[in-house]
Scaffold this active site. Structure first.
Site, PDB file in Angstrom:
ATOM      1  CG  ASP A  84      -9.732  -0.038   4.875  1.00 37.50           C
ATOM      2  OD1 ASP A  84      -9.422  -0.197   3.679  1.00 37.50           O
ATOM      3  OD2 ASP A  84      -9.095  -0.538   5.826  1.00 37.50           O
ATOM      4  CD  GLN A 137      -3.632  -4.435   6.485  1.00 40.74           C
ATOM      5  OE1 GLN A 137      -3.469  -3.428   5.796  1.00 40.74           O
ATOM      6  NE2 GLN A 137      -4.272  -5.500   6.034  1.00 40.74           N
ATOM      7  CE  LYS A 168      -3.868  -2.363   2.174  1.00 36.97           C
ATOM      8  NZ  LYS A 168      -4.633  -2.675   3.386  1.00 36.97           N
TER       9      LYS A 168
END
Ligand code: NDP
Length: 295
Positions: free
Chosen positions: A120, A97, A53
């Site tokens: 997200d 994460q 990422k």
């Protein structure tokens, strides 16, 4: 193999190039989109994802910050880190994460992220916006990537029967919410299956578009697929393989060879949905930066 291969690497690259062009355009008005990724603990798969990422962000000309916290981090310390990033004007998007260490309350952590920075799309505010069809919602990157793959491959979703196997908050549920919205990449008739579904193979066989997000290697076999169906494999599973240097290989939730022999199109693993996920995360970060410009 008769199925057309849906190449997520090429499609992901094209999207990242489009994002890079928009990043360059924003630079002219003094905005550099910034993404912060917070990793707690040392889960090896998470470390790989976090590195990819950060790298993809930099390649697109974005500002990238990776915060690595030890597995011993307390909930309060993690929340304080999120508060800092919420207040940082150089950070437009952030994500924590998953999975978090078991001792942590993931719900509370996800709710702490400013919904305007929640790239997200897991904050309840963004989930609600997605369900109601609000275009300002951040769409969770994996199902958003699947939807883009369908659109960019010319797969018609309008009126199609999409069967999703898996009902997680990260993939299955948002996938269903995207496909039932009105408009391009939507207007599908959606069925969601899970571990309590009765006669799953019979339902799967009704799919024009079959999306597997289960987390079980080669779960979807050819007898579960209608000839001519489009098959999207979200799964990423490690299976032991002594012939490989690492001792394992990656495979999806779909038995690739036999299913590819009857499907009209299929995504490979690796090289299918995975690269699309990162591309859509960048797209969401760009969206977050553009939001600050709009005020
Ligand atoms: P979860 O474990 O959260 O969800 C799995 C879902 O599959 C659950 O809804 C579960 O049902 C269902 N399921 C499990 N076993 C069966 C069964 N025997 N029959 C029917 N349904 C079953 O996984 P995720 O959604 O997070 O991930 C799914 C897969 O996608 C994983 O392999 C993961 O690694 C991969 N993934 C890939 C990404 C990418 O970028 N390509 C991103 C995210 C995930 P129930 O709810 O009833 O338990």
């Amino acid at each position: 193999m008769t199925a057309r291969l849906l190449d997520g690497v090429a499609m992901g690259r094209a999207i990242r190039q489009e994002v890079a062009q928009d990043v360059a355009r924003l630079a002219q008005v003094g905005i550099k989109p910034g993404l912060a990724v917070v990793l707690v603990g040392e889960d090896p798969a998470s470390q790989v994802y976090v590195r990819s990422k950060g790298k993809a962000c930099e390649e697109a000309g974005m500002h990238s910050v990776t915060i690595r916290l030890p597995a011993t981090t307390t909930q309060a310390e993690l929340l304080a880190t999120i508060d800092k990033l919420n207040a940082d004007p150089a950070i437009h998007g952030m994500l924590v994460q998953l999975p978090l260490p078991k001792a942590m309350n993931s719900e509370q952590v996800l709710r702490r992220i400013d919904p305007r920075k929640d790239v997200d799309g897991f904050h309840p505010e963004n989930v609600g916006k997605l369900v109601t069809g609000d275009p300002t919602a951040f769409r969770p990157a994996t199902p958003y990537g699947v939807q883009q793959m369908l659109i960019r491959s010319g797969v018609e979703t309008k009126g199609a029967h999409a069967v999703i196997i898996g009902r997680s908050n990260i993939v299955g549920k948002p996938m269903a919410n995207l496909l039932i919205q009105q408009g391009p990449g939507g207007d599908a008739t959606v069925t969601v299956c899970h571990s309590r579904t009765r006669d799953l193979p019979a339902i799967a066989r009704q799919a024009d578009i079959l999306i597997a997000a289960i987390g079980k290697a080669e779960f979807v076999t050819a007898d579960m697929v209608r000839p001519g169906a489009v098959v999207i494999d979200v799964g990423i599973n490690r299976v032991d393989d002594p012939t490989k240097e690492k001792g394992y290989r990656l495979c999806g939730d779909v038995a690739f060879e036999p299913v590819a022999a009857i499907a009209s199109a299929i995504t490979p693993v690796p090289g299918g949905v995975g690269p699309m996920t990162i591309a859509m995360l960048l797209k969401n970060t760009l969206q977050a930066a553009e939001l600050t410009r709009a005020g």
